[in-house]
Scaffold this motif. Structure first.
Motif, PDB file in Angstrom:
ATOM      1  N   PRO A   1      81.929  73.263 -11.033  1.00  0.00           N
ATOM      2  CA  PRO A   1      80.851  72.553 -11.727  1.00  0.00           C
ATOM      3  C   PRO A   1      81.339  71.340 -12.519  1.00  0.00           C
ATOM      4  CG  PRO A   1      81.340  74.616 -12.839  1.00  0.00           C
ATOM      5  CD  PRO A   1      82.173  74.584 -11.590  1.00  0.00           C
ATOM      6  N   GLU A   2      82.636  71.221 -12.726  1.00  0.00           N
ATOM      7  CA  GLU A   2      83.198  70.110 -13.486  1.00  0.00           C
ATOM      8  C   GLU A   2      83.470  68.895 -12.602  1.00  0.00           C
ATOM      9  OE1 GLU A   2      84.510  68.184 -16.956  1.00  0.00           O
ATOM     10  OE2 GLU A   2      83.434  70.054 -16.742  1.00  0.00           O
ATOM     11  N   CYS A   3      84.121  69.112 -11.435  1.00  0.00           N
ATOM     12  CA  CYS A   3      84.550  67.976 -10.610  1.00  0.00           C
ATOM     13  C   CYS A   3      83.955  67.978  -9.196  1.00  0.00           C
ATOM     14  CB  CYS A   3      86.078  67.932 -10.533  1.00  0.00           C
ATOM     15  SG  CYS A   3      86.814  69.309  -9.608  1.00  0.00           S
ATOM     16  N   ASP A   4      83.157  68.987  -8.861  1.00  0.00           N
ATOM     17  CA  ASP A   4      82.482  69.098  -7.558  1.00  0.00           C
ATOM     18  C   ASP A   4      83.436  69.290  -6.375  1.00  0.00           C
ATOM     19  OD1 ASP A   4      79.910  68.918  -8.656  1.00  0.00           O
ATOM     20  OD2 ASP A   4      79.983  66.727  -8.621  1.00  0.00           O
ATOM     21  N   GLU A   5      84.667  69.745  -6.626  1.00  0.00           N
ATOM     22  CA  GLU A   5      85.603  70.050  -5.549  1.00  0.00           C
ATOM     23  C   GLU A   5      85.492  71.521  -5.168  1.00  0.00           C
ATOM     24  OE1 GLU A   5      87.684  68.001  -3.795  1.00  0.00           O
ATOM     25  OE2 GLU A   5      86.715  66.356  -4.878  1.00  0.00           O
ATOM     26  N   GLU A   6      85.938  71.841  -3.949  1.00  0.00           N
ATOM     27  CA  GLU A   6      85.959  73.226  -3.497  1.00  0.00           C
ATOM     28  C   GLU A   6      87.044  74.003  -4.223  1.00  0.00           C
ATOM     29  OE1 GLU A   6      84.518  74.250   0.957  1.00  0.00           O
ATOM     30  OE2 GLU A   6      86.504  73.377   0.735  1.00  0.00           O
ATOM     31  N   VAL A   7      86.697  75.219  -4.645  1.00  0.00           N
ATOM     32  CA  VAL A   7      87.641  76.112  -5.311  1.00  0.00           C
ATOM     33  C   VAL A   7      87.725  77.378  -4.471  1.00  0.00           C
ATOM     34  CG1 VAL A   7      88.117  77.433  -7.404  1.00  0.00           C
ATOM     35  CG2 VAL A   7      87.015  75.192  -7.574  1.00  0.00           C
ATOM     36  N   TYR A   8      88.943  77.784  -4.134  1.00  0.00           N
ATOM     37  CA  TYR A   8      89.139  79.008  -3.377  1.00  0.00           C
ATOM     38  C   TYR A   8      89.096  80.202  -4.326  1.00  0.00           C
ATOM     39  CZ  TYR A   8      90.351  76.055   0.511  1.00  0.00           C
ATOM     40  OH  TYR A   8      90.296  75.116   1.506  1.00  0.00           O
ATOM     41  N   VAL A   9      88.350  81.229  -3.930  1.00  0.00           N
ATOM     42  CA  VAL A   9      88.170  82.437  -4.739  1.00  0.00           C
ATOM     43  C   VAL A   9      88.612  83.626  -3.894  1.00  0.00           C
ATOM     44  CG1 VAL A   9      86.470  83.825  -5.988  1.00  0.00           C
ATOM     45  CG2 VAL A   9      86.199  81.343  -5.874  1.00  0.00           C
ATOM     46  N   ASP A  10      89.376  84.542  -4.488  1.00  0.00           N
ATOM     47  CA  ASP A  10      89.804  85.737  -3.761  1.00  0.00           C
ATOM     48  C   ASP A  10      88.602  86.505  -3.240  1.00  0.00           C
ATOM     49  OD1 ASP A  10      92.528  85.336  -4.135  1.00  0.00           O
ATOM     50  OD2 ASP A  10      92.562  86.467  -6.002  1.00  0.00           O
ATOM     51  N   ALA A  11      88.740  87.053  -2.050  1.00  0.00           N
ATOM     52  CA  ALA A  11      87.647  87.791  -1.433  1.00  0.00           C
ATOM     53  C   ALA A  11      87.261  89.025  -2.243  1.00  0.00           C
ATOM     54  CB  ALA A  11      88.025  88.196  -0.011  1.00  0.00           C
ATOM     55  N   ASP A  12      88.202  89.583  -2.997  1.00  0.00           N
ATOM     56  CA  ASP A  12      87.913  90.778  -3.793  1.00  0.00           C
ATOM     57  C   ASP A  12      87.562  90.460  -5.239  1.00  0.00           C
ATOM     58  OD1 ASP A  12      90.447  89.945  -4.450  1.00  0.00           O
ATOM     59  OD2 ASP A  12      91.325  91.954  -4.455  1.00  0.00           O
ATOM     60  N   SER A  13      87.245  89.194  -5.532  1.00  0.00           N
ATOM     61  CA  SER A  13      86.861  88.805  -6.891  1.00  0.00           C
ATOM     62  C   SER A  13      85.574  89.494  -7.293  1.00  0.00           C
ATOM     63  CB  SER A  13      86.660  87.291  -6.982  1.00  0.00           C
ATOM     64  OG  SER A  13      87.887  86.643  -6.905  1.00  0.00           O
ATOM     65  N   GLU A  14      85.463  89.739  -8.593  1.00  0.00           N
ATOM     66  CA  GLU A  14      84.268  90.363  -9.144  1.00  0.00           C
ATOM     67  C   GLU A  14      83.628  89.419 -10.153  1.00  0.00           C
ATOM     68  OE1 GLU A  14      85.394  94.103 -10.803  1.00  0.00           O
ATOM     69  OE2 GLU A  14      86.099  94.877  -8.883  1.00  0.00           O
ATOM     70  N   GLN A  15      82.381  89.676 -10.464  1.00  0.00           N
ATOM     71  CA  GLN A  15      81.688  88.873 -11.454  1.00  0.00           C
ATOM     72  C   GLN A  15      82.437  88.974 -12.783  1.00  0.00           C
ATOM     73  OE1 GLN A  15      77.563  89.746 -11.380  1.00  0.00           O
ATOM     74  NE2 GLN A  15      76.997  87.899 -12.462  1.00  0.00           N
ATOM     75  N   GLY A  16      82.659  87.831 -13.428  1.00  0.00           N
ATOM     76  CA  GLY A  16      83.380  87.790 -14.691  1.00  0.00           C
ATOM     77  C   GLY A  16      84.839  87.417 -14.549  1.00  0.00           C
ATOM     78  N   ASP A  17      85.364  87.417 -13.309  1.00  0.00           N
ATOM     79  CA  ASP A  17      86.756  87.020 -13.087  1.00  0.00           C
ATOM     80  C   ASP A  17      86.930  85.538 -13.400  1.00  0.00           C
ATOM     81  OD1 ASP A  17      87.375  89.563 -12.291  1.00  0.00           O
ATOM     82  OD2 ASP A  17      87.664  89.072 -10.181  1.00  0.00           O
ATOM     83  N   ILE A  18      88.138  85.172 -13.822  1.00  0.00           N
ATOM     84  CA  ILE A  18      88.465  83.799 -14.159  1.00  0.00           C
ATOM     85  C   ILE A  18      89.285  83.187 -13.026  1.00  0.00           C
ATOM     86  CG2 ILE A  18      89.613  82.281 -15.833  1.00  0.00           C
ATOM     87  CD1 ILE A  18      87.246  83.875 -17.002  1.00  0.00           C
ATOM     88  N   VAL A  19      88.914  81.988 -12.608  1.00  0.00           N
ATOM     89  CA  VAL A  19      89.684  81.224 -11.630  1.00  0.00           C
ATOM     90  C   VAL A  19      89.909  79.830 -12.204  1.00  0.00           C
ATOM     91  CG1 VAL A  19      88.845  82.501  -9.605  1.00  0.00           C
ATOM     92  CG2 VAL A  19      87.625  80.485 -10.367  1.00  0.00           C
ATOM     93  N   VAL A  20      90.912  79.136 -11.678  1.00  0.00           N
ATOM     94  CA  VAL A  20      91.230  77.792 -12.150  1.00  0.00           C
ATOM     95  C   VAL A  20      91.035  76.811 -11.006  1.00  0.00           C
ATOM     96  CG1 VAL A  20      93.034  76.308 -13.089  1.00  0.00           C
ATOM     97  CG2 VAL A  20      92.878  78.680 -13.836  1.00  0.00           C
ATOM     98  N   CYS A  21      90.369  75.710 -11.285  1.00  0.00           N
ATOM     99  CA  CYS A  21      90.190  74.663 -10.291  1.00  0.00           C
ATOM    100  C   CYS A  21      91.515  73.923 -10.127  1.00  0.00           C
ATOM    101  CB  CYS A  21      89.096  73.699 -10.744  1.00  0.00           C
ATOM    102  SG  CYS A  21      88.875  72.298  -9.621  1.00  0.00           S
ATOM    103  N   ASP A  22      92.028  73.872  -8.904  1.00  0.00           N
ATOM    104  CA  ASP A  22      93.292  73.178  -8.639  1.00  0.00           C
ATOM    105  C   ASP A  22      93.168  71.674  -8.847  1.00  0.00           C
ATOM    106  OD1 ASP A  22      94.650  75.523  -8.006  1.00  0.00           O
ATOM    107  OD2 ASP A  22      94.155  75.375  -5.872  1.00  0.00           O
ATOM    108  N   GLU A  23      91.976  71.140  -8.692  1.00  0.00           N
ATOM    109  CA  GLU A  23      91.779  69.692  -8.781  1.00  0.00           C
ATOM    110  C   GLU A  23      91.745  69.199 -10.237  1.00  0.00           C
ATOM    111  OE1 GLU A  23      91.517  65.918  -7.348  1.00  0.00           O
ATOM    112  OE2 GLU A  23      91.811  67.717  -6.146  1.00  0.00           O
ATOM    113  N   CYS A  24      90.901  69.832 -11.077  1.00  0.00           N
ATOM    114  CA  CYS A  24      90.738  69.332 -12.446  1.00  0.00           C
ATOM    115  C   CYS A  24      91.337  70.249 -13.512  1.00  0.00           C
ATOM    116  CB  CYS A  24      89.266  69.068 -12.748  1.00  0.00           C
ATOM    117  SG  CYS A  24      88.237  70.552 -12.876  1.00  0.00           S
ATOM    118  N   GLY A  25      91.730  71.462 -13.129  1.00  0.00           N
ATOM    119  CA  GLY A  25      92.355  72.381 -14.065  1.00  0.00           C
ATOM    120  C   GLY A  25      91.394  73.155 -14.941  1.00  0.00           C
ATOM    121  N   SER A  26      90.103  73.057 -14.680  1.00  0.00           N
ATOM    122  CA  SER A  26      89.120  73.771 -15.494  1.00  0.00           C
ATOM    123  C   SER A  26      89.200  75.272 -15.262  1.00  0.00           C
ATOM    124  CB  SER A  26      87.704  73.310 -15.149  1.00  0.00           C
ATOM    125  OG  SER A  26      87.506  71.972 -15.527  1.00  0.00           O
TER     126      SER A  26
END
Length: 65
Positions: free
Chosen positions: A7-32
Motif C-alpha cells: 500500500p506504500e509503493c504499489d510494488e508486488e510483495v511476496y507472502v509465504d503461502a502459510d501466512s496467517e492474518q496478523g503476520d508481519i512482512v516487509v516490502c523489499d522495494e520500500c522497506g515498509s
C-alpha cells in the motif's frame, strides 16, 4: 508463492503461502513493515505505530538474561 500489493509503493510483495492474518512482512522495494489483513485474496496494510508499540513491549519480556 502468493503476492500482494504494497500500500506504500504499489510494488508486488511476496507472502509465504502459510501466512496467517496478523503476520508481519516487509516490502523489499520500500522497506515498509506490512500486516497481512486478508487471506483470500492476500491483502496487506501498513503496520501502525500502535502495533509497533505492542511488538516492542513483547520483545522486552522475551529477554530473560
Amino acid at each position: 508463492m502468493p503476492t500482494a500489493i504494497c500500500p506504500e509503493c504499489d510494488e508486488e510483495v511476496y507472502v509465504d503461502a502459510d501466512s496467517e492474518q496478523g503476520d508481519i512482512v516487509v516490502c523489499d522495494e520500500c522497506g515498509s513493515d506490512l500486516v497481512v489483513v486478508g487471506l483470500d485474496p492476500i491483502e496487506l496494510d501498513l503496520r501502525s505505530e500502535e502495533e509497533d508499540d505492542y511488538y516492542d513491549e513483547d520483545e522486552e519480556y522475551d529477554d530473560y538474561d
